[in-house]
Scaffold this motif. Structure first.
Motif, short mmCIF file in Angstrom:
data_model
loop_
_atom_site.label_atom_id
_atom_site.label_comp_id
_atom_site.label_asym_id
_atom_site.label_seq_id
_atom_site.Cartn_x
_atom_site.Cartn_y
_atom_site.Cartn_z
N LEU A 1 23.26 33.64 45.29
CA LEU A 1 22.22 34.08 44.37
C LEU A 1 22.51 35.49 43.85
N ALA A 2 22.98 36.37 44.71
CA ALA A 2 23.26 37.74 44.30
C ALA A 2 24.39 37.80 43.28
N HIS A 3 25.44 37.02 43.53
CA HIS A 3 26.57 37.03 42.60
C HIS A 3 26.19 36.37 41.28
N GLU A 4 25.31 35.38 41.33
CA GLU A 4 24.80 34.79 40.08
C GLU A 4 24.03 35.83 39.27
N VAL A 5 23.21 36.61 39.93
CA VAL A 5 22.43 37.62 39.22
C VAL A 5 23.35 38.66 38.59
N ALA A 6 24.39 39.07 39.31
CA ALA A 6 25.34 40.03 38.75
C ALA A 6 25.99 39.47 37.49
N LEU A 7 26.41 38.22 37.53
CA LEU A 7 27.04 37.59 36.36
C LEU A 7 26.04 37.45 35.21
N ALA A 8 24.80 37.15 35.56
CA ALA A 8 23.78 37.01 34.51
C ALA A 8 23.53 38.34 33.82
N PHE A 9 23.45 39.42 34.58
CA PHE A 9 23.27 40.74 33.98
C PHE A 9 24.44 41.09 33.07
N ALA A 18 27.41 46.51 33.01
CA ALA A 18 26.29 46.23 33.91
C ALA A 18 26.76 45.94 35.33
N PHE A 19 27.99 45.43 35.46
CA PHE A 19 28.47 45.06 36.80
C PHE A 19 28.53 46.26 37.71
#
Length: 219
Positions: A71-79, A87-88
């Motif tokens: 979930l955390a890596h998904e949020v990073a990619l989404a940002f 943003a990364f």
């Protein structure tokens, strides 16, 4: 001739330097791993004085024994999709802060949380991050749309559609397996596995970079 999905660009987030840098250090990190957090903070500090002489490239290493990691890596990619590659670094600086990581990414903290609860806390981290990641209400709506179940796939009747960054994260998982990455942090110098430690501070990193910069200058 159609084949399996392939990335549209090279994977990896360049956080310092460029293709002309004399030394390229790649590392694979997991947002749920405290050693990854320590590595991120220390290597960023240790490499800072070298500027474009040293290229740092970060890759997503999801460790499945921490379900919150995905979930955390998904949020990073989404940002990154919404706010751009800059943003990364801002999101990672915020989430890899020792107190923040401990407060929202440990197994103990997420034990009784739902998927959406965890998304909420991670998006809030992004909203507070600052730097290149200045999240507006409109940005948050877009991020949540990216993280929602893929509407087009649902219309096709798929029961496990994933979301709009699932395929990108799959590319990272595939590359990590292909590269032989197992734990985080894992480091590669010019593509070859190299020993490092999350406990290294500026002195150790300076010795490391000085040695390899000297080797590059001699060739």
């Amino acid at each position: 001739m159609a084949g399996p999905p392939m990335p549209a660009r090279a994977l990896g987030h360049v956080i310092q330097g460029d293709d002309a840098s004399a030394v390229r250090l790649e590392f694979w990190l997991d947002y749920a791993c405290p050693f990854s957090g320590r590595f991120w903070r220390h290597v960023r500090s240790g490499a800072a004085k070298y500027g474009d002489k040293v290229q740092l490239v970060c890759y997503h290493q999801v460790q499945p024994w921490h379900f919150q990691s995905t979930l955390a890596h998904e949020v990073a990619l989404a940002f990154c999709r919404v706010k751009g590659e800059g943003a990364f670094v801002s999101f990672s600086d915020a989430l890899f802060d020792a107190d923040t990581q401990s407060a929202c990414m440990t197994d103990v903290e997420v034990e009784n949380k739902t998927k959406m609860d965890i998304y909420d806390s991670l998006i809030e981290v992004g909203r507070k991050a600052g730097g290149s990641l200045r999240v507006t209400d409109e940005d948050e709506v877009k991020v949540r749309e990216i993280l929602g179940l893929d509407a087009a796939a649902l219309k096709r009747g798929e029961k496990n559609p994933g979301n709009l960054v699932t395929q990108e994260l799959k590319f990272y998982i595939k590359l990590g397996r292909q590269t032989g990455v197992h734990v985080s942090p894992s480091t590669y110098l010019h593509g070859l596995a190299v020993d490092s430690s999350s406990s290294w501070r500026d002195d150790e990193w300076h010795e490391f970079f000085d040695r390899h910069l000297a080797a590059a200058a001699a060739n």
